[in-house]
Design an enzyme around this catalytic site. Structure first.
Site, short mmCIF file in Angstrom:
data_model
loop_
_atom_site.label_atom_id
_atom_site.label_comp_id
_atom_site.label_asym_id
_atom_site.label_seq_id
_atom_site.Cartn_x
_atom_site.Cartn_y
_atom_site.Cartn_z
N VAL A 96 0.82 -1.21 0.00
CA VAL A 96 0.00 0.00 0.00
C VAL A 96 0.85 1.27 0.00
CG1 VAL A 96 -1.99 -1.07 1.09
CG2 VAL A 96 -0.20 -0.08 2.52
N GLY A 97 2.15 1.16 0.23
CA GLY A 97 2.96 2.37 0.23
C GLY A 97 4.39 2.07 0.62
N ASN A 98 5.13 3.14 0.80
CA ASN A 98 6.54 3.03 1.14
C ASN A 98 6.86 3.96 2.29
OD1 ASN A 98 7.72 1.38 -1.30
ND2 ASN A 98 6.33 2.91 -2.16
N ASP A 155 9.14 15.24 9.21
CA ASP A 155 8.75 14.88 7.85
C ASP A 155 7.24 15.01 7.67
OD1 ASP A 155 9.30 14.24 5.24
OD2 ASP A 155 9.35 12.08 5.55
#
Length: 1096
Positions: free
Chosen positions: A27-29, A151
């Site tokens: 689903v993502g990184n 971030d």
């Protein structure tokens, strides 16, 4: 966190997740790993699982993230941490185990996804206020605990199914020192990064505190309002340079925003962080405090998400599948079409210090952890006691990375004696990308099973084979291949070649790897052992060994250096009749040198071996009875000697070993084979005797080895297609002579052969060779670029690929589009072009083109990429005239000449994967016809360009434009051909070629040599070649000159005037085409045979 606190976390004591959690999809990184959607096995509750490979360098960072999650995830606006697990991989020593971090799953995606799925790319103001408030609440919780997130951006703010806001990705969080309360490390994502954070990289004394997160919040608010952060079109390194120097960004006035939103943005986006309020004060700002009821906003966001939820696989654009590795250097690049998928990282943690420093040095001269390739997860049927998931490596994985192939255990006495690798009592492990099931998941399983049963078929067919051998004993002899086996096994006979037909190209790399593992224990055998030919056998039925190599997917090649393009090694039959293969996937068969076939013939098995060489072009089709395996020497022409079953250039004095009897023993039958080979060779390429008459070099001389006998051995056809060369001693002063050093000079003329040589003379011609592809193109050929060993060709009506690795087939790729210029960057998986009616800079993904080729061959899925775009335009540029890609260290610049301006782009690595704007120079007084870029003394960037008025330069620091050379002819326009930045001159010395001349100047316009390069006639094309030579194509001749001195190294005289156009070059291979005449164009390539080229 203190080091003692980190030591309290023992990664090895964590449980294995097998049987507890299972993976569903990627689903993502995250910062240090990929994030999967997972499920708790017993309760079926969904979870987000971040998987990270553990290594010593990042163990402390991983422990820090676990500690942060444990301590600070218990807040409604921070994703909840559930636990950590260690996944033990097969055969792991602990260094490559996987850490699983299990966290709360946010099913509605990120704020960035929400913006993308909103019409106009802009959220409602009340939505922005709600999301900003929730982010501030989460940050307030962290800041109270002395933690900076560092971030904050849209991708790290997630929404649950009920539209709750959660902060994620603590991979770059930092706990503040309790006394100082400030950090001075450089980390984060460029566009959202606060100026004080960037300043920490530029000045060791600079510091920042938790208020840097508030700048990032303000940029995130602009992202929600305008669809993207400020400066997002700029290269990230350029953005890092501009953020501290530009005024704070503001809301654009193209939409009606309330005054309180505008003041909120102005409050958080204050460059001096000491003047920026803290989190608690911002929570009391009217934009944050005065909001509608929370449930109302959450309900409207949820309805919007449900209404716009789409299946990503159907509607997504073509995903970039490039490489973060540098493009191999021109002299050391492996001709590879292999493409690797790299996962997209969501932040630039200490991203490429060297790259960042390089950009910073260039911009101010005048005043990690490598993630694995993107993996697609594929669920397997339930198996007894395994984990319910499996990694599947991406389709575009480099062959050298495929180290986890299925282990094939052949059903034979030898295989039975070896026994299984793991005992049945051993604890079963879940299937992973290090351990695959050949029965269920391996694409080459049918072929491997065929190999495993081969021994059974061999026994059942033994009597039939013996009968056929007796019948075939009096038939025409067949070229046979014998394995190099010990004496006790030499009496065994090779059975029929394995028949493998209709093999899917994507399976062949795996199959080749399996073959290599079956025969791996023989690879260490001395090649000096002689190989006796076995008795004759009947020809193969429908296919031969060649079907493995001929159908190999040209796309599955490595992007690495020359080492990955080693010779095709040791395809042999062992004593048990098992086909054995190389230690790596088979490369394409043609040689760029186009191809010298060499055999060391052993006569009738006695001790006397005769040396014979057959020099010719690639045999396009393997006929029954002829086994032809070619070595690709496109990048390395210095290998000499005889290796089993290789055809390659060989030194006559080399006697390292003997080759099998590849040619018939009787002279009459040998002539039949030679004639057949010659005829097949003509189907792919013709020598250009009709075009080129003679090749001359100044002050000719003759090689020490006598070549006069060669002339008499030529057939009439050979003699007609030869050309004459003179070798000049004077060329040695130019440094670019084609003459090999150390040979005596003689004025006698020598015969240079470009045709197959069947009389055993070594293929060591000093003069260049020219070959012509028989294929005729109806459209005008405008450009070409090498993609691996194959040639991409751009015409006035489309893009196509010439398969030089096979039978010379041409694959149409794109139709009804004009291609004026192109360059391949294999390391980035892109083809950069000037194309289309509007002459745009358009970048095509090589993996997308490769899929089109596979579909043409019927080997690819018809639905793989049809709904995806395989290209992207660079900016909004139109009317491009010329571009040049220039490498400086790890930076790749794209310089584009337009009608009145020059644009500079730079390649941005992951997660951007595209060329992004770097600088622009407009309102030029001269139209740039050719452009280039030089880096003076590794510090100063200068744009160079040529126009009808001469040559000019632009200093990037001052933006000053000045002339560096203006031809003396007053009132006349010039035609600039090329700009050569001379080697070993620190980017300061240039050779400028225009009209029929060339001058040597430096980047400030001062003449450096009292020499003018003078072409014999006005050339239509001029190009710098990697051999250190410059070539000019005229209507009557092709001239080759030294780039350092301008001295003439050689010249080809045409038999008739014809206009030629340079296309591309690599090492000593030069491709050019004829102008459209008689309704068609043809492609030629020349091998310069530059002495010492292999040392370049």
């Amino acid at each position: 966190m203190s080091s003692s606190g980190l030591d309290e976390i023992d990664l090895n004591s964590l449980r294995d997740p097998a049987g507890i959690f299972e993976l569903i999809e990627v689903v993502g990184n995250g910062t240090y790993g990929q994030v999967y959607k997972g499920r708790h096995v017993k309760t079926a509750q969904l979870a987000a699982i971040k998987i990270m490979n553990i290594n010593e360098d990042e163990e402390d960072e991983i422990k820090l993230e676990i500690n942060m999650l444990k301590k600070h995830s218990h807040h409604r606006n921070v994703a909840t941490y559930y636990g950590a697990f260690i996944k033990k991989l097969p055969s792991s020593t602990g260094k490559h185990d996987q850490l699983w971090l299990v966290m709360e799953f946010c099913g509605s995606g990120s704020i960035t996804d929400l913006v993308k799925n909103t019409k106009g790319g802009s959220l409602k103001e009340e939505w922005i206020a709600y999301i900003c408030r929730e982010i501030l609440r989460g940050l307030y919780h962290l800041h109270q605990s002395k933690v900076i997130h560092r971030d904050i951006k849209g991708q790290n703010v997630l929404l649950t199914d009920s539209a709750e806001v959660k902060l994620v990705d603590f991979g770059v969080s930092a706990q503040l020192d309790k006394t100082v309360g400030r950090r001075n490390t450089f980390i984060g994502t460029p566009y959202w990064m606060a100026p004080e954070v960037i300043a920490c990289d530029e000045s060791p004394e600079a510091t920042y505190d938790s208020r840097s997160d508030l700048w990032s919040l303000g940029i995130t608010a602009l992202e929600m309002a305008e669809g993207h952060p400020p400066l997002c079109d700029m290269h990230p390194m350029r953005a890092l340079f501009l953020i501290p120097r530009n005024p704070p960004p503001k809301l654009k006035r193209n939409k009606k925003w309330t005054k309180k939103f505008e003041t909120f943005i102005e409050t958080v986006l204050v460059k001096d962080y000491h003047q920026r309020p803290y989190t608690g004060a911002l929570l009391r700002h009217p934009f944050i405090k005065e909001q509608p009821h929370e449930q109302t906003i959450r309900h409207s966001i949820k309805e919007h998400i449900d209404r716009n939820r789409r299946v990503k696989k159907d509607d997504a654009d073509y995903e970039y599948s490039g490489s973060e590795d540098d493009e191999p250097s021109p002299n050391n690049r492996g001709p590879s079409m292999g493409i690797r998928d790299d996962s997209e990282s969501s932040s630039m943690i200490p991203m490429d210090n060297t790259l960042r420093k390089g950009f910073q040095k260039l911009q101010e001269s005048s005043r990690g952890f490598a993630e694995p390739g993107a993996q697609q997860l594929r669920r397997l049927p339930q198996q007894p006691a395994p984990a319910p998931f499996q990694y599947q490596q991406s389709r575009y994985v480099e062959p050298r990375r495929e180290s986890s192939e299925v282990k094939l255990r052949a059903v034979s006495s030898r295989g039975a004696a070896d026994g299984p690798r793991h005992s049945p009592a051993s604890r079963p492990r879940p299937v992973s990308h290090h351990q695959r099931s050949p029965q269920q998941s391996h694409p080459a399983a049918p072929h491997l099973a065929d190999l495993a049963n081969y021994e059974k078929r061999r026994r059942s067919e033994r009597e039939e084979r013996r009968e056929r051998e007796r019948q075939a004993h009096h038939a025409m002899p067949i070229a046979r291949v014998s394995a190099s086996v010990p004496a006790p096994q030499q009496s065994r006979k090779m059975s029929e070649p394995l028949l493998i037909t209709h093999v899917k190209p994507e399976d062949l790399d795996v199959l080749a790897s399996e073959l290599s593992k079956m025969g791996g224990h023989h690879n260490g055998r001395s090649r000096e052992e002689s190989m006796s030919p076995p008795p004759p056998a009947p020809p193969p039925r429908e296919a031969s060994i060649s079907s493995i190599t001929d159908t190999i997917d040209v796309g599955e090649l490595d992007n690495g250096a020359d080492a990955e393009w080693d010779d095709l090694k040791d395809i042999m039959m062992n004593g048990e009749g098992t086909l054995r293969g190389p230690n790596k996937p088979l490369p394409p068969t043609p040689t760029d040198g186009e191809n010298t076939l060499v055999s060391d013939v052993r006569r009738n098995g006695n001790g006397n071996s005769g040396h014979g060489a057959y020099k010719g072009k690639k045999i396009p089709e393997i006929r029954p009875g002829i086994i032809s395996l070619d070595d690709d020497d496109s990048d390395s022409d210095n290998e000499e000697g005889n290796e089993p079953l290789m055809f390659k250039p060989i030194n006559a004095s080399s006697s390292r070993g003997a080759l099998p009897d590849l040619l018939p023993k009787s002279p009459q039958l040998r002539r039949q084979i030679n004639d057949q080979t010659r005829q097949m060779s003509d189907d792919r390429a013709d020598e250009s005797a009709s075009l080129f008459g003679s090749f001359y070099q100044p002050n000719g001389f003759q090689n020490s080895d006598s070549r006069s006998s060669i002339q008499h051995s030529f057939s009439n056809r050979d003699r007609e297609k030869s050309f004459v060369g003179y070798f000049g001693g004077g060329a040695g002063a130019g440094g670019g002579t084609v003459n090999r050093p150390g040979r005596p000079q003689d004025i006698n003329q020598v015969q240079v052969n470009v045709t197959p040589n069947s009389n055993g003379t070594p293929a060591e011609n000093d003069a260049p060779e020219i070959r012509k592809y028989k294929k005729k193109f109806s459209g005008e050929i405008l450009c070409a670029a090498l993609w691996g060993v194959n040639l991409l060709i751009g015409t006035d009506s489309g893009l196509m690929l010439l398969d030089r690795s096979g039978q010379g087939k041409v694959y149409p790729l794109i139709s009804r589009r004009r291609f004026d210029q192109m360059t391949v960057l294999e390391g980035q998986n892109i083809l950069a072009t000037i194309s289309g009616r509007k002459r745009r800079i358009r970048v095509y993904y090589l993996s997308w083109l490769r899929q089109k080729i596979l579909r043409t061959e019927g080997a690819g899925s018809a639905n793989t990429t049809e709904k995806r775009n395989g290209w992207v335009n660079v900016g909004d540029l139109q009317g491009a005239i010329h571009f040049k890609i220039v490498r400086y260290e790890r930076i790749k610049f794209l310089v584009v000449g337009l009608e009145s301006s020059i644009e500079i782009y730079a390649w941005a690595p992951k997660p951007y994967h595209k060329f992004m704007s770097f600088k622009s120079f407009g309102s030029l007084s001269h139209v740039p016809l050719i452009v280039d870029l030089t880096v003076e003394d590794n510090a100063r960037l200068k744009v160079l360009y040529g126009s009808t008025g001469g040559f000019h330069a632009i200093d990037l620091d001052s933006a000053a434009v000045y002339d560096i050379y203006t031809p003396a002819q007053s009132g006349q326009t010039t035609t600039p051909h090329c700009i050569v930045v001379l080697p070993n001159s620190n980017g300061m010395q240039l050779l400028l070629c225009y009209d029929n001349e060339g001058v040597y100047v430096n980047t400030y316009g001062r003449m450096t040599k009292n020499v003018v390069l003078q072409w014999g006639e006005m050339p239509s094309s001029v190009a710098y070649i990697s051999t250190g030579q410059i070539m000019g194509w005229g209507n009557k001749a092709i001239e080759i000159r030294s780039v350092d001195t301008g001295h003439l190294d050689g010249v080809f005289m045409h038999k008739k005037a014809q206009k030629l156009k340079f296309l591309c070059e690599r090492n000593d291979k030069v491709f050019f085409s004829s102008a459209k005449g008689g309704g068609s164009c043809q492609i030629y390539f020349m091998t310069l045979n530059k002495p010492g080229l292999t040392n370049w």
